[in-house]
Design a protein around this motif. Structure first.
Motif, PDB file in Angstrom:
ATOM      1  N   LYS A 146       0.814  -1.195   0.000  1.00 42.01           N
ATOM      2  CA  LYS A 146       0.000   0.000   0.000  1.00 42.01           C
ATOM      3  C   LYS A 146       0.853   1.252   0.000  1.00 42.01           C
ATOM      4  O   LYS A 146       0.388   2.331  -0.322  1.00 42.01           O
ATOM      5  N   CYS A 147       2.103   1.089   0.454  1.00 42.08           N
ATOM      6  CA  CYS A 147       2.913   2.287   0.653  1.00 42.08           C
ATOM      7  C   CYS A 147       4.239   2.176  -0.081  1.00 42.08           C
ATOM      8  O   CYS A 147       4.737   1.088  -0.315  1.00 42.08           O
ATOM      9  N   ASN A 186       1.762   6.798   1.776  1.00 39.86           N
ATOM     10  CA  ASN A 186       0.635   6.069   1.199  1.00 39.86           C
ATOM     11  C   ASN A 186      -0.038   6.872   0.093  1.00 39.86           C
ATOM     12  O   ASN A 186       0.278   8.046  -0.130  1.00 39.86           O
ATOM     13  N   ASP A 188      -2.940   8.200  -0.206  1.00 43.84           N
ATOM     14  CA  ASP A 188      -3.642   9.405   0.204  1.00 43.84           C
ATOM     15  C   ASP A 188      -2.672  10.581   0.335  1.00 43.84           C
ATOM     16  O   ASP A 188      -2.940  11.687  -0.132  1.00 43.84           O
ATOM     17  N   GLN A 189      -1.543  10.315   0.963  1.00 45.16           N
ATOM     18  CA  GLN A 189      -0.565  11.386   1.134  1.00 45.16           C
ATOM     19  C   GLN A 189      -0.023  11.820  -0.229  1.00 45.16           C
ATOM     20  O   GLN A 189       0.157  13.000  -0.504  1.00 45.16           O
ATOM     21  N   ASN A 192      -2.541  13.930  -2.100  1.00 47.50           N
ATOM     22  CA  ASN A 192      -2.705  15.259  -1.537  1.00 47.50           C
ATOM     23  C   ASN A 192      -1.524  16.176  -1.802  1.00 47.50           C
ATOM     24  O   ASN A 192      -1.669  17.393  -1.742  1.00 47.50           O
ATOM     25  N   ARG A 195      -2.422  18.058  -4.821  1.00 50.86           N
ATOM     26  CA  ARG A 195      -3.407  19.084  -4.483  1.00 50.86           C
ATOM     27  C   ARG A 195      -2.714  20.259  -3.788  1.00 50.86           C
ATOM     28  O   ARG A 195      -3.037  21.415  -3.999  1.00 50.86           O
ATOM     29  N   ALA A 213      -8.220  19.153   6.407  1.00 52.28           N
ATOM     30  CA  ALA A 213      -7.907  17.725   6.416  1.00 52.28           C
ATOM     31  C   ALA A 213      -6.636  17.348   5.679  1.00 52.28           C
ATOM     32  O   ALA A 213      -6.526  16.243   5.178  1.00 52.28           O
ATOM     33  N   TRP A 214      -5.660  18.232   5.586  1.00 53.15           N
ATOM     34  CA  TRP A 214      -4.402  17.854   4.950  1.00 53.15           C
ATOM     35  C   TRP A 214      -3.757  16.729   5.746  1.00 53.15           C
ATOM     36  O   TRP A 214      -3.800  16.722   6.976  1.00 53.15           O
ATOM     37  N   PRO A 215      -3.134  15.789   5.076  1.00 49.05           N
ATOM     38  CA  PRO A 215      -2.456  14.720   5.813  1.00 49.05           C
ATOM     39  C   PRO A 215      -1.371  15.306   6.714  1.00 49.05           C
ATOM     40  O   PRO A 215      -0.776  16.329   6.379  1.00 49.05           O
ATOM     41  N   LEU A 216      -1.136  14.624   7.815  1.00 49.67           N
ATOM     42  CA  LEU A 216      -0.194  15.128   8.799  1.00 49.67           C
ATOM     43  C   LEU A 216       1.194  15.334   8.213  1.00 49.67           C
ATOM     44  O   LEU A 216       1.913  16.264   8.597  1.00 49.67           O
ATOM     45  N   ILE A 217       1.550  14.487   7.255  1.00 46.85           N
ATOM     46  CA  ILE A 217       2.888  14.607   6.675  1.00 46.85           C
ATOM     47  C   ILE A 217       3.073  15.976   6.028  1.00 46.85           C
ATOM     48  O   ILE A 217       4.148  16.554   6.073  1.00 46.85           O
TER      49      ILE A 217
ATOM     50  N   HIS B 719     -13.873  16.829   8.136  1.00 41.59           N
ATOM     51  CA  HIS B 719     -12.678  16.667   8.962  1.00 41.59           C
ATOM     52  C   HIS B 719     -12.795  17.338  10.312  1.00 41.59           C
ATOM     53  O   HIS B 719     -12.572  16.727  11.358  1.00 41.59           O
ATOM     54  N   LYS B 742      -4.779  13.237  13.623  1.00 44.48           N
ATOM     55  CA  LYS B 742      -4.495  13.200  12.179  1.00 44.48           C
ATOM     56  C   LYS B 742      -3.644  11.989  11.832  1.00 44.48           C
ATOM     57  O   LYS B 742      -3.860  11.342  10.805  1.00 44.48           O
ATOM     58  N   GLU B 746      -4.516   8.992   9.225  1.00 45.53           N
ATOM     59  CA  GLU B 746      -3.658   8.582   8.119  1.00 45.53           C
ATOM     60  C   GLU B 746      -3.502   7.071   8.123  1.00 45.53           C
ATOM     61  O   GLU B 746      -3.599   6.396   7.100  1.00 45.53           O
ATOM     62  N   ARG B 756     -10.982   9.376   1.599  1.00 45.49           N
ATOM     63  CA  ARG B 756     -11.354  10.751   1.365  1.00 45.49           C
ATOM     64  C   ARG B 756     -12.437  10.790   0.311  1.00 45.49           C
ATOM     65  O   ARG B 756     -12.440  10.001  -0.621  1.00 45.49           O
ATOM     66  N   ASN B 762     -11.934  17.499   2.124  1.00 44.73           N
ATOM     67  CA  ASN B 762     -12.025  17.723   3.564  1.00 44.73           C
ATOM     68  C   ASN B 762     -13.051  16.819   4.218  1.00 44.73           C
ATOM     69  O   ASN B 762     -13.344  16.953   5.395  1.00 44.73           O
ATOM     70  N   PHE B 764     -14.592  12.826   4.874  1.00 38.75           N
ATOM     71  CA  PHE B 764     -14.174  11.429   4.891  1.00 38.75           C
ATOM     72  C   PHE B 764     -15.356  10.484   4.871  1.00 38.75           C
ATOM     73  O   PHE B 764     -16.438  10.805   5.351  1.00 38.75           O
TER      74      PHE B 764
END
Lengths: 231, 768
Positions: A146-147, A186, A188-189, A192, A195, A213-217, B719, B742, B746, B756, B762, B764
């Motif tokens: 997945k990653c 992953n 999703d990250q 994004n 984006r 809701a941006w990924p934490l990374i 979110h 968060k 993830e 998402r 924004n 889920f």
């Protein structure tokens, strides 16, 4: 082959003759199509592995050299996208046929000539996101993977986004290499990040809001950007 | 006498007759000597009207009589009443007014009786105002009109000693002079002079009566003027007082003024004015000056709090309670004060800790908690007494405590400090010697403090660790107290919070029971008996904190003990697996020293080390390590406790302060102590790091579970909302930070629990 030769051109307009003429038209185009198909398949066979009948990394390397394109060139990735190839480093016959048919080519030269057009097509707004996501998935070589590890991610992102968003990509790669929290990235990250490049003003990052809701990374990336002294 | 056959009365004729009656009435009113109306006279007058109204047209003179009725009043008032008022001033004018009004009422009463017949049919037929009303209105219209005066003129003519009126009157345009006089009287009374209250009451009554059931006269003409005057008066006073007086003095004055104004209303104003009047006063004295008053440098709210002036604070509450939003500022200052007091305690504890740098878990931590409890008691009392249990102040207190109760003190979180404090109270030989009652009270207060701590799960984990030590090493002072505090915690935080702890306490009870069975088993099976006293405490793994169990090579004597118990346990239950935690065991060993034999009470590991010396005189570090199969970090600690601490049971070569891997050890036969039995303690490992790690891990699971739970029921969620609900669900145990949430999201995305939304990044979705 011999079918065509059996047909006689007739000036009569009787139904049977008419159908014969339609048939002849059809057969002419199908004759041409078959010819194309033949050439496509021939080309496939040229590069495919003799025992597995699939184009493997060696075959791809040969293909690349014939196309005069480096095998790490993004255009090969684009070609894979056009083919909807499943496995990195391999092209199946179906994929090969699909790709070349979509590109309307059947020889190496034609393929080579069509590469710039392919590039343009990929860069179109409606296609790029699809290509971008495809690129990530294509690199997940193991089943159920997945990653993608950080190192591969850095290479891929540079390849795919390097030209379009150079500054963001450069900074992001530096960040990924310097941080310890994430060993993999992953889908999703990955998605994004595109984006991010599209929506967030860079390098001031004025409109970035961690509460969204941006990924934490990416939150960490922004924080890292804001902390380091101006480049 | 027969009425029927009266001849037609002409208007003039009839009216002349009526005039005689009216004139007589006027003379009576003027105080001229005149007899009262006799019943015949009255009847004649009444009948005249009656006849003139019941005559056939064109001799039905109702309308004319109605008009003349009114005219009579107009004439009288214009000719007699108004002149008499005009020539009077001040109080005298008021008196005259009252007198004239009284007279007027009499006049209206009599005349309306004479003309009563008009009331019966005529006015209804023509929809006209009734006689009484007509009469009263005449007075109002004429007298008012006459005395409506430009206020400024009034002031100029009446300036004399009442200069302080000038400023305010610019806002009132036209006011009847007599109202001005009333206002002046009121202000005089405010300044402390005596006035004729009854007179004022009578004047005020005029306004009420003149309205005839409606209060608009009173309100529009009179009351408004009074309210404005009051506002101006107190505005001036306030500007002086706010500068000259201290906050308590000012407040006393305000209280006094409000009291006086209330009295004023009861004495001579209409009761409906009370609320409005007091509101005006409050507005000028309190609302306008709120900030200036509360923040007075040497006497304001902060100072009162600092100097513990409870009475002044109570007064402040009472006064500001009545004005809208009045208390918010006060509550805020209260909150700030309590917060800073708390922060001082934190600082004190920090300072104490750095001074006694080496002492871990020292007295300063107990002192800190104790002081926080005292602080809470003190200010809670303020909230209940001075501030009447008002919710604003409860909230302020809570928020203040939440701020400083969550600060770290000398490296320990408040959760840990609180747990240590409990441990101290509950263990044997704790620093506090408290009575039964005091203990219960203290425990109660500690549990109450827990409310303010956001990391409740951290507290639970520390508490559990310390509880286990108390239970396993028999350090608990009183079983009942242990159960009592668990009950309180359960009440406050829910069953889940205390379930494991309760399990631990129960385990021990069960273990005692099991042990007696074991001892019975031993006595019945002599062959199995290992030949020494041996007890085992069986713990249910899930309840107790996790303990490292290492593969210690047991001394031979102990091996047999363990085996015997295993056999016994098999007879009791077949479905459980036993894991032996030797690090928690205690041994009693007789040390046969040269001088005397001393009983040593020490841990199993320590005993194992010493028993090795039964077969060798001297052992190197590595010898011991190999024979016992222990890790370095454990072994160093053990040897330290036996060779370098208070009791030197082993002699170490070289004789350095700490143990190194090259040392060798010999049994110290020369060791002795005045006691026959000594405990050789093993300093405990710092558990803080492990506790924090364990709690962090549990939190990750808790956040995951919360997110999944929420998404499962909502299916689709934005979110921000997801984060909010997550925080809320978990708030009972801890305050999760957004980054942690968060991160878990993830992770859940990677594990395909969430995705998402395609359109809106924004939002889920839950993936079933």
């Amino acid at each position: 082959m011999t079918r065509a030769s059996k047909r006689k051109s007739d000036n009569h307009t009787s139904p049977s003759v008419k159908s014969a003429r339609v048939d002849s038209v059809r057969s002419a185009s199908s004759r041409a199509a078959t010819k194309v198909q033949e050439r496509v398949d021939e080309l496939y066979t040229k590069y495919a592995n003799k025992s597995s009948s699939i184009i493997d990394p060696d075959g791809i390397e040969a293909l690349c050299s014939d196309l005069q394109v480096d095998h790490t060139d993004v255009r090969i990735l684009m070609l894979a996208w056009k083919m909807k190839a499943q496995k990195q480093g391999y092209f199946t016959q179906d994929e090969w046929r699909r790709g070349l048919k979509a590109l309307k080519v059947d020889t190496i030269n034609k393929l080579k000539k069509t590469l710039p057009e392919l590039e343009r097509e990929v860069l179109k707004v409606e296609n790029f996101e699809d290509f971008y996501q495809f690129a990530f998935g294509y690199c997940l070589t193991e089943e159920k993977q997945k990653c993608l590890d950080i190192e591969s991610t850095c290479i891929l992102i540079d390849l795919v986004l390097g030209l379009k968003y150079q500054p963001q990509v450069d900074s992001f790669i530096k960040f990924l290499q310097s941080q310890r929290d994430y060993k993999v990235v992953n889908m999703d990250q990955w998605t994004n990040f595109l984006r991010f490049c599209q929506e967030i003003s860079f390098p001031d990052l004025e409109n970035y809001d961690t509460c969204e809701a941006w990924p934490l990374i990416l939150d960490n990336f922004v924080e890292w950007m804001k902390q380091k002294p101006n480049v | 006498m027969t009425m029927n056959q009266m001849k037609t009365i002409e208007l003039d004729e009839g009216w002349n007759f009526m005039q005689t009656g009216i004139i007589k009435l006027k003379r009576i009113l003027e105080g001229n000597q005149e007899a009262q109306f006799s019943s015949e006279e009255y009847m004649m007058l009444y009948t005249t009207i009656y006849n003139m109204c019941t005559q056939k047209a064109p001799h039905d003179f109702s309308q004319q009589l109605y008009d003349k009725y009114k005219q009579s009043f107009d004439d009288y008032i214009s000719s007699m009443v108004v002149p008499s008022l005009r020539e009077k001033h001040d109080e005298f004018m008021l008196r005259e007014l009252v007198k004239r009004w009284t007279n007027h009422k009499v006049m209206v009463r009599w005349l309306s009786r004479f003309f009563h017949y008009l009331d019966r049919y005529f006015i209804a037929r023509r929809s006209l105002p009734p006689l009484k009303e007509v009469g009263l209105v005449c007075f109002r219209d004429l007298v008012y009109q006459e005395f409506k005066v430009n206020a400024r003129d009034a002031v100029i003519t009446q300036a004399r000693h009442f200069l302080f009126w000038c400023a305010y009157f610019s806002c009132i345009d036209v006011v009847p002079r007599f109202i001005l006089i009333v206002l002046r009287q009121i202000d005089q009374e405010r300044e402390g002079q005596l006035i004729d209250r009854a007179l004022l009451k009578n004047v005020v009554d005029i306004f009420v009566e003149i309205g005839m059931e409606q209060m608009d006269f009173y309100q529009n003409d009179f009351e408004d003027a009074v309210l404005n005057d009051t506002a101006a008066y107190y505005s001036r006073k306030a500007s002086n007082w706010i500068v000259e007086d201290s906050c308590p003095e000012y407040m006393l004055k305000v209280e006094e003024c409000l009291k006086k104004e209330k009295e004023r209303v009861s004495h001579y104003l209409h009761s409906s004015s009370e609320t409005k009047l007091l509101e005006k006063v409050q507005n000028e004295l309190l609302v306008v000056n709120t900030n200036q008053l509360l923040e007075k440098e040497h006497s304001g709210c902060r100072v009162l709090l600092r100097d513990e002036k409870v009475e002044d604070l109570s007064r402040m509450y009472r006064l500001f309670h009545k004005i809208p939003k009045g208390l918010e500022h006060v509550a805020n200052m209260f909150k700030q004060h309590v917060t800073s007091e708390g922060k001082i305690l934190v600082q004190q504890a920090e300072d104490a800790a750095t001074n006694k740098a080496e002492k871990a878990g020292g007295a300063h931590e107990q002192t800190f908690v104790r002081k926080v409890i005292e602080l809470h008691d003190k200010y809670f009392e303020y909230v209940t007494d001075c501030f009447s249990n008002n919710t604003l102040f409860h909230k302020a207190l809570k928020e203040a405590f939440e701020v400083f109760c969550n600060k770290t003190v000398a490296g320990s979180s408040s959760a840990e400090l609180l747990a240590s404090f409990c441990d101290d109270v509950l263990k044997k030989g704790g620093s506090e010697k408290l009575s039964e009652e005091a203990i219960e009270e203290t425990l109660d207060k500690v549990v109450k403090l827990l409310v303010y701590i956001s990391d409740k799960d951290l507290f639970a984990e520390f508490y559990r660790k310390k509880l286990s030590r108390r239970l396993l090493f028999d350090k608990s002072a009183n079983d009942d107290h242990e159960r009592v505090i668990l009950t309180k915690l359960k009440q406050q935080c829910g069953g889940q919070f205390t379930s494991k702890m309760e399990g631990m306490v129960t385990d021990l009870t069960l273990a005692k029971d099991q042990n007696s069975h074991f001892q019975e088993y031993l006595s019945q099976n002599q062959a199995a008996n290992p030949g020494m006293e041996f007890t085992v405490t069986v713990l249910t793994t899930g309840f107790w904190p996790s303990y490292k169990s290492s593969d210690l090579s047991l001394p031979a004597e102990m091996v047999k003990c363990v085996q015997v118990f295993k056999d016994f346990y098999q007879t009791r239950t077949k479905h459980r697996k036993l894991t032996w935690i030797y690090s928690l065991g205690t041994c009693h060993i007789n040390g046969k020293f040269e001088q005397k034999t001393i009983e040593l009470i020490l841990g199993t590991y320590q005993a194992a080390v010493l028993l090795l010396f039964n077969s060798s005189d001297k052992l190197s570090y590595s010898d011991i390590k190999t024979q016992l199969n222990l890790a370095d970090e454990d072994l160093v600690r053990l040897l330290q406790s036996l060779a370098c601490a208070k009791y030197k049971i082993l002699i170490k070569e070289p004789n350095t302060k700490s143990v190194s891997t090259n040392d060798s050890f010999t049994f110290n036969s020369k060791f002795t102590d005045k006691m026959r039995r000594i405990r050789v303690p093993l300093p405990p490992v710092d558990e803080r790091k492990k506790v924090v790690e364990d709690v962090d891990k549990d939190r990750r699971y808790a956040i995951d579970a919360a997110i999944v739970r929420i998404m499962k029921s909502r299916k689709v969620l934005g979110h921000q909302q997801l984060v909010m609900e997550c925080v809320e669900q978990l708030s009972k145990m801890f305050k999760p930070d957004f980054k942690a949430i968060k991160k878990r999201m993830e992770d859940l995305i990677t594990r395909d629990y969430l995705e998402r939304d395609k359109e809106n990044p924004n939002v889920f979705r839950y993936l079933a």
